[in-house]
Design an enzyme around this catalytic site. Structure first.
Site, PDB file in Angstrom:
ATOM      1  N   CYS A 133      27.114   8.072 -18.710  1.00 17.30           N
ATOM      2  CA  CYS A 133      25.864   8.835 -18.675  1.00 17.30           C
ATOM      3  C   CYS A 133      25.449   8.980 -17.209  1.00 17.30           C
ATOM      4  O   CYS A 133      26.044   8.366 -16.317  1.00 17.30           O
ATOM      5  CB  CYS A 133      24.788   8.082 -19.440  1.00 17.30           C
ATOM      6  SG  CYS A 133      24.487   6.460 -18.717  1.00 17.30           S
ATOM      7  N   HIS A 144      27.088  -2.609 -18.235  1.00 12.01           N
ATOM      8  CA  HIS A 144      27.744  -3.545 -19.147  1.00 12.01           C
ATOM      9  C   HIS A 144      29.144  -3.054 -19.526  1.00 12.01           C
ATOM     10  O   HIS A 144      29.378  -2.572 -20.631  1.00 12.01           O
ATOM     11  CB  HIS A 144      26.879  -3.750 -20.398  1.00 12.01           C
ATOM     12  CG  HIS A 144      25.676  -4.599 -20.130  1.00 12.01           C
ATOM     13  ND1 HIS A 144      24.521  -4.542 -20.873  1.00 12.01           N
ATOM     14  CD2 HIS A 144      25.447  -5.551 -19.187  1.00 12.01           C
ATOM     15  CE1 HIS A 144      23.643  -5.409 -20.406  1.00 12.01           C
ATOM     16  NE2 HIS A 144      24.173  -6.024 -19.381  1.00 12.01           N
ATOM     17  N   CYS A 195      18.238   2.747 -13.712  1.00 12.45           N
ATOM     18  CA  CYS A 195      18.286   4.120 -14.216  1.00 12.45           C
ATOM     19  C   CYS A 195      16.869   4.697 -14.236  1.00 12.45           C
ATOM     20  O   CYS A 195      15.939   4.040 -14.720  1.00 12.45           O
ATOM     21  CB  CYS A 195      18.873   4.144 -15.628  1.00 12.45           C
ATOM     22  SG  CYS A 195      18.830   5.807 -16.336  1.00 12.45           S
ATOM     23  N   GLU A 219      17.354  -5.295 -19.912  1.00  8.63           N
ATOM     24  CA  GLU A 219      16.399  -4.187 -19.807  1.00  8.63           C
ATOM     25  C   GLU A 219      15.044  -4.585 -20.398  1.00  8.63           C
ATOM     26  O   GLU A 219      13.987  -4.284 -19.829  1.00  8.63           O
ATOM     27  CB  GLU A 219      16.948  -2.949 -20.538  1.00  8.63           C
ATOM     28  CG  GLU A 219      16.003  -1.775 -20.404  1.00  8.63           C
ATOM     29  CD  GLU A 219      16.399  -0.589 -21.275  1.00  8.63           C
ATOM     30  OE1 GLU A 219      17.602  -0.306 -21.391  1.00  8.63           O
ATOM     31  OE2 GLU A 219      15.479   0.032 -21.838  1.00  8.63           O
ATOM     32  N   CYS A 248      17.229   6.959 -24.741  1.00 11.69           N
ATOM     33  CA  CYS A 248      17.564   8.009 -23.781  1.00 11.69           C
ATOM     34  C   CYS A 248      18.471   9.081 -24.395  1.00 11.69           C
ATOM     35  O   CYS A 248      19.069   8.878 -25.451  1.00 11.69           O
ATOM     36  CB  CYS A 248      18.210   7.394 -22.548  1.00 11.69           C
ATOM     37  SG  CYS A 248      19.907   6.901 -22.829  1.00 11.69           S
ATOM     38  N   SER A 254      27.498  -4.410 -24.304  1.00  8.26           N
ATOM     39  CA  SER A 254      26.938  -3.074 -24.100  1.00  8.26           C
ATOM     40  C   SER A 254      26.188  -2.655 -25.363  1.00  8.26           C
ATOM     41  O   SER A 254      26.791  -2.369 -26.394  1.00  8.26           O
ATOM     42  CB  SER A 254      28.068  -2.081 -23.805  1.00  8.26           C
ATOM     43  OG  SER A 254      27.621  -0.758 -24.020  1.00  8.26           O
ATOM     44  N   SER A 255      24.877  -2.632 -25.262  1.00 12.01           N
ATOM     45  CA  SER A 255      24.049  -2.341 -26.437  1.00 12.01           C
ATOM     46  C   SER A 255      24.417  -0.991 -27.051  1.00 12.01           C
ATOM     47  O   SER A 255      24.629  -0.878 -28.260  1.00 12.01           O
ATOM     48  CB  SER A 255      22.566  -2.361 -26.039  1.00 12.01           C
ATOM     49  OG  SER A 255      21.762  -1.923 -27.095  1.00 12.01           O
TER      50      SER A 255
HETATM   51  S1  SF4 Z   1      18.952   4.576 -19.938  1.00 13.49           S
HETATM   52 FE1  SF4 Z   1      20.478   5.951 -20.863  1.00 13.49          FE
HETATM   53  S2  SF4 Z   1      21.004   7.327 -19.156  1.00 13.49           S
HETATM   54 FE2  SF4 Z   1      20.065   5.509 -18.252  1.00 13.49          FE
HETATM   55  S3  SF4 Z   1      21.762   4.090 -17.816  1.00 13.49           S
HETATM   56 FE3  SF4 Z   1      20.950   3.539 -19.827  1.00 13.49          FE
HETATM   57  S4  SF4 Z   1      22.280   4.665 -21.253  1.00 13.49           S
HETATM   58 FE4  SF4 Z   1      22.508   5.630 -19.254  1.00 13.49          FE
END
Ligand code: SF4
Length: 336
Positions: free
Chosen positions: A36, A65, A120, A150, A218, A246-247
């Site tokens: 992404c 991740h 991000c 996060e 997102c 990795s979620s």
């Molecule tokens: S929030 Fe979405 S766009 Fe940003 S790093 Fe995570 S998965 Fe990627």
């Protein structure tokens, strides 16, 4: 939530069909998949930081991740640490794509670290929402996975106002001060369907619960789930390339199974695919999480081709063009 463009199935990658082993065998390849905009930016931030400052540089937590990405950067001179107190005073430290709480910024400043923030921008947006609604004295119900970096970063923006809601089963434990001032926010990489179920249950308890100003899950998470849902009903097997921490990758396995795939597995590398998974299988779906480089997907496609799955058909549900600019101090050249 974003709207999917019409499903496109049917372009053949290679003319492998026709041999006894390949008759009836095909691969459906989800599009979009893989990197992404936030991951692309974070990885490039580390690469450019290495170029600019020279090895070693430090990265707090895994930059994204993905095992392959982390191991590759480690070989290039990156030292990954859990906390800033492991970084020598005055050294360069990059904060990962998942974001950090204000307390982490403070502890880095106290050690005179040169910080480069690869958070991000879509995670930063959720931080801003948390700050804004805390300022207005709301109870903030943050839907997310306990212990995820996060979530720790977002909750750290307003620890006195944020409560974590870890899925529908956690809803009964929530208590609020004033039912007329409650808002939900979320981690960016959750299952859309499960999150909506959590919100539905929260709203049963708190009918005036407010929605976030815009989607917190997102675009990349949503798009990858839409693509896997489109192909899953036709798949005997869906292989998701991604790491266990990795979620968004783990969610893709769940979404595939819920959408009708007969089986689904998560692998970091092609070598982890158990040949027994392919027994009696005609259609294999392939996708990858938002932190996964395309080379790892190619590895799985090559392995499948050797097993007669040479007919690869894209399943396209969205086109992604978003690019984020690098942190200001690294913006010396035009990004691709
Ligand atoms: S929030 Fe979405 S766009 Fe940003 S790093 Fe995570 S998965 Fe990627």
């Amino acid at each position: 939530m974003s709207t999917a463009i019409p499903l496109n199935v049917g372009i053949t990658r290679s003319a492998g069909a026709g041999t006894t082993e390949s008759v009836g065998k095909r691969v459906l390849l989800a599009e979009p998949r893989g990197y992404c905009a936030g991951v692309d930016r974070a990885v490039e931030t580390v690469e450019k930081s290495l170029e600019k400052h020279g090895a070693p540089i430090y990265v707090r937590k895994e930059i994204v991740h993905n095992r392959h990405v982390v191991e590759t950067l480690r070989e290039q001179g990156v030292i990954f640490v859990d906390e800033t107190d492991e970084v020598p005073e005055g050294a360069v430290v990059v904060f990962s794509a998942h974001g950090v709480s204000p307390a982490v910024h403070e502890s880095a400043a106290a050690r005179n670290l040169h910080t480069i923030d690869a958070t991000c921008p879509l995670v930063t947006k959720v931080h801003q929402e948390a700050k804004r609604f805390a300022r207005d004295d709301y109870d903030i119900l943050l839907i997310g996975h306990e212990g995820h970096e996060e979530v720790e970063g977002t909750a750290g923006e307003a620890p006195d106002h944020v409560q974590l809601v870890d899925g529908p089963a956690s809803v009964d434990k929530v208590t609020v001060r004033d039912e007329s001032k409650v808002i939900w926010l979320s981690q960016t990489t959750l299952s859309v369907d499960e999150t909506m179920e959590t919100v539905r249950r929260l709203r049963e308890r708190f009918p005036t619960l407010q929605d976030p100003p815009s989607d917190d899950i997102c675009y990349a998470t949503q798009n990858r789930q839409v693509a896997v849902k489109a192909m899953a009903p036709e798949c005997d097997l869906v292989i998701v390339v991604g790491s266990r921490n990795s979620s968004n990758s783990v969610r893709l396995v769940e979404v595939a199974l819920n959408a009708g795939a007969k089986a689904s597995y998560l692998v970091d590398y092609a070598r982890e695919v158990d040949q027994a998974w392919l027994d009696g299988v005609s259609t294999v779906g392939i996708t990858s999480g938002a932190s996964v480089p395309e080379i790892l997907v190619r590895g799985v496609l090559d392995m499948l081709e050797e097993h007669g799955f040479a007919d690869v058909q894209p399943v396209t549900t969205a086109n992604e063009t978003l690019v984020f600019s690098l942190p200001r101090e690294l913006r010396t050249t035009t990004r691709r």
